[in-house]
Design a protein around this motif. Structure first.
Motif, short mmCIF file in Angstrom:
data_model
loop_
_atom_site.label_atom_id
_atom_site.label_comp_id
_atom_site.label_asym_id
_atom_site.label_seq_id
_atom_site.Cartn_x
_atom_site.Cartn_y
_atom_site.Cartn_z
N HIS A 160 1.03 -0.68 -0.24
CA HIS A 160 0.21 0.06 0.28
C HIS A 160 0.87 1.32 0.25
O HIS A 160 0.54 2.58 -0.86
N GLU A 161 1.99 1.72 0.62
CA GLU A 161 3.12 2.19 1.05
C GLU A 161 3.56 3.19 -0.41
O GLU A 161 3.91 3.51 -0.95
N MET A 162 4.36 1.83 -0.12
CA MET A 162 4.75 1.67 -2.40
C MET A 162 4.49 1.60 -3.44
O MET A 162 4.58 3.17 -3.70
N ASP A 163 3.16 1.66 -3.09
CA ASP A 163 2.14 2.33 -4.22
C ASP A 163 1.95 4.11 -4.16
O ASP A 163 2.48 4.44 -5.20
N HIS A 164 1.79 4.69 -2.56
CA HIS A 164 1.58 5.64 -2.94
C HIS A 164 3.21 6.60 -3.76
O HIS A 164 3.11 8.23 -4.41
N LEU A 165 4.03 6.08 -3.37
CA LEU A 165 5.52 6.07 -4.46
C LEU A 165 5.68 6.19 -5.29
O LEU A 165 5.76 7.06 -6.25
N ASN A 166 4.44 5.60 -5.82
CA ASN A 166 4.31 5.25 -7.20
C ASN A 166 3.55 6.43 -7.91
O ASN A 166 3.33 5.53 -8.75
N GLY A 167 1.85 6.54 -7.28
CA GLY A 167 1.57 7.55 -7.34
C GLY A 167 0.00 6.67 -7.30
O GLY A 167 -1.47 7.31 -8.02
N ILE A 168 0.07 5.10 -6.90
CA ILE A 168 -0.88 4.60 -7.13
C ILE A 168 -1.98 4.13 -6.15
O ILE A 168 -1.18 4.59 -4.88
N MET A 169 -3.45 4.97 -5.64
CA MET A 169 -4.56 4.49 -4.79
C MET A 169 -4.57 3.01 -4.77
O MET A 169 -4.73 1.99 -5.93
N PHE A 170 -5.10 2.63 -3.10
CA PHE A 170 -5.93 1.50 -3.51
C PHE A 170 -6.76 0.81 -4.93
O PHE A 170 -6.86 -0.42 -5.11
N PHE A 171 -7.49 2.20 -4.69
CA PHE A 171 -8.83 1.64 -5.18
C PHE A 171 -8.49 1.84 -6.85
O PHE A 171 -8.98 1.04 -7.42
N ASP A 172 -7.31 2.46 -6.96
CA ASP A 172 -6.20 1.68 -7.91
C ASP A 172 -6.67 -0.47 -8.74
O ASP A 172 -7.00 -0.60 -10.30
N HIS A 173 -7.06 -0.73 -7.76
CA HIS A 173 -6.27 -2.17 -7.81
C HIS A 173 -8.23 -2.95 -7.75
O HIS A 173 -8.00 -3.58 -8.33
N ILE A 174 -9.39 -2.03 -7.72
CA ILE A 174 -10.21 -2.70 -7.40
C ILE A 174 -10.66 -2.88 -9.39
O ILE A 174 -10.43 -2.27 -9.42
N ASN A 175 -11.58 -4.83 -8.93
CA ASN A 175 -11.45 -4.47 -10.38
C ASN A 175 -13.05 -3.74 -10.63
O ASN A 175 -14.19 -3.99 -9.54
N LYS A 176 -12.96 -2.88 -11.41
CA LYS A 176 -14.54 -1.87 -11.70
C LYS A 176 -15.86 -2.56 -11.90
O LYS A 176 -16.87 -2.12 -11.58
N GLU A 177 -15.16 -3.32 -12.80
CA GLU A 177 -17.21 -4.74 -12.76
C GLU A 177 -17.55 -5.18 -11.96
O GLU A 177 -18.66 -5.24 -11.13
N HIS A 178 -16.46 -5.59 -11.40
CA HIS A 178 -16.71 -6.93 -10.28
C HIS A 178 -15.58 -6.43 -8.98
O HIS A 178 -15.19 -7.21 -9.14
N PRO A 179 -16.21 -5.78 -7.95
CA PRO A 179 -15.46 -5.49 -7.23
C PRO A 179 -14.47 -6.07 -6.32
O PRO A 179 -13.96 -6.30 -5.60
N PHE A 180 -15.98 -7.66 -6.39
CA PHE A 180 -15.33 -8.31 -5.17
C PHE A 180 -14.85 -10.16 -5.75
O PHE A 180 -14.70 -10.96 -5.35
N LYS A 181 -14.37 -9.59 -7.11
CA LYS A 181 -14.00 -10.53 -8.57
C LYS A 181 -12.92 -11.24 -7.94
O LYS A 181 -11.49 -9.77 -7.36
N LEU A 182 -12.19 -12.05 -7.21
CA LEU A 182 -10.62 -11.91 -7.50
C LEU A 182 -9.01 -12.53 -8.54
O LEU A 182 -10.92 -12.91 -8.94
N PRO A 183 -8.39 -11.45 -8.26
CA PRO A 183 -7.75 -12.69 -9.32
C PRO A 183 -7.60 -14.17 -9.69
O PRO A 183 -7.66 -14.89 -8.83
N SER A 184 -8.11 -14.91 -10.99
CA SER A 184 -8.86 -15.96 -11.30
C SER A 184 -7.14 -16.47 -11.49
O SER A 184 -6.40 -15.80 -11.67
#
Ligand SMILES: O=C(O)C[C@@H](Cc1ccccc1)[C@H](O)SCc1ccccc1
Ligand code: NI
Length: 183
Positions: free
Chosen positions: A153-177
């Motif tokens: 989470h912190e490493m992402d901040h240093l690269n301008g990434i926010m945690f919600f950038d990783h959430i699947n827009k269509e299926h927020p509770f879908k986990l990577p298959s």
């Protein structure tokens, strides 16, 4: 001291920059700023101080969250013996990570985000981070589980990434298959 007023909120462009590496060894200024970030985290986890200064609890804080374009973050974790562990991470870099992924069932929050965001944030279950300490010595650190999530989470901040950038827009509770998931 750092209070919530010093923490920039989503929408501020500095949360979207790839932060600049700090000089090695860190300067006096870098070290003083890191000390203030660690102090914020300690106070935020202390019942009296968090109430006194109205601080949201935090386990990590990146320099750009307090307006500094510097490649460094502070983290305050608790080991399985219940001891507090402070991390002053200068120019950290994830150098390897597990195939297996993990996530927080309750999703993630962020001191720079004043709203609840639904959805799973897939993270590596284990990460190895190459970082530098206050004296400029190289350190290789390994994290797993919740601690690994904090570090990512912190490493992402240093690269301008926010945690919600990783959430699947269509299926927020879908986990990577296709990858092993442990929560
Ligand atoms: O905004 C930040 O970077 C600090 C976050 C880091 C974080 C959020 C979610 C999961 C891992 C790390 C704050 O620590 S959010 C508040 C918090 C406090 C205790 C446990 C989890 C989240
Ligand atoms: Ni955050």
């Amino acid at each position: 001291i750092i209070t919530m007023d010093d923490i920039v909120r989503e929408g501020d462009p500095i949360l979207r920059v790839v932060t600049e590496p700090v000089s090695m060894p860190p300067s006096q200024e870098d070290r003083e700023e890191m000390a203030a970030m660690l102090r914020f985290l300690r106070y935020s986890q202390d019942p009296e101080m968090s109430k006194k200064y109205k601080l949201r609890a935090g386990v990590g804080l990146s320099a750009n969250q307090v307006g500094l374009n510097k490649r460094m973050f502070a983290a305050l974790l608790t080991d399985d013996q219940g001891n507090e562990k402070e991390y002053a991470m200068y120019n950290p870099k994830i150098v390897s990570y597990s195939v297996s992924m993990t996530y927080l069932p309750e999703s993630e929050g962020c001191l720079s985000v004043d709203r609840a965001v639904q959805g799973f944030v897939p993270r590596y279950e284990k990460v190895k981070i190459l970082t530098y300490d206050e004296q400029g010595n190289e350190r290789k650190l390994r994290f797993k589980g919740f601690d690994a999530i904090v570090m990512q989470h912190e490493m992402d901040h240093l690269n301008g990434i926010m945690f919600f950038d990783h959430i699947n827009k269509e299926h927020p509770f879908k986990l990577p298959s296709g990858v092993q998931i442990s929560s």
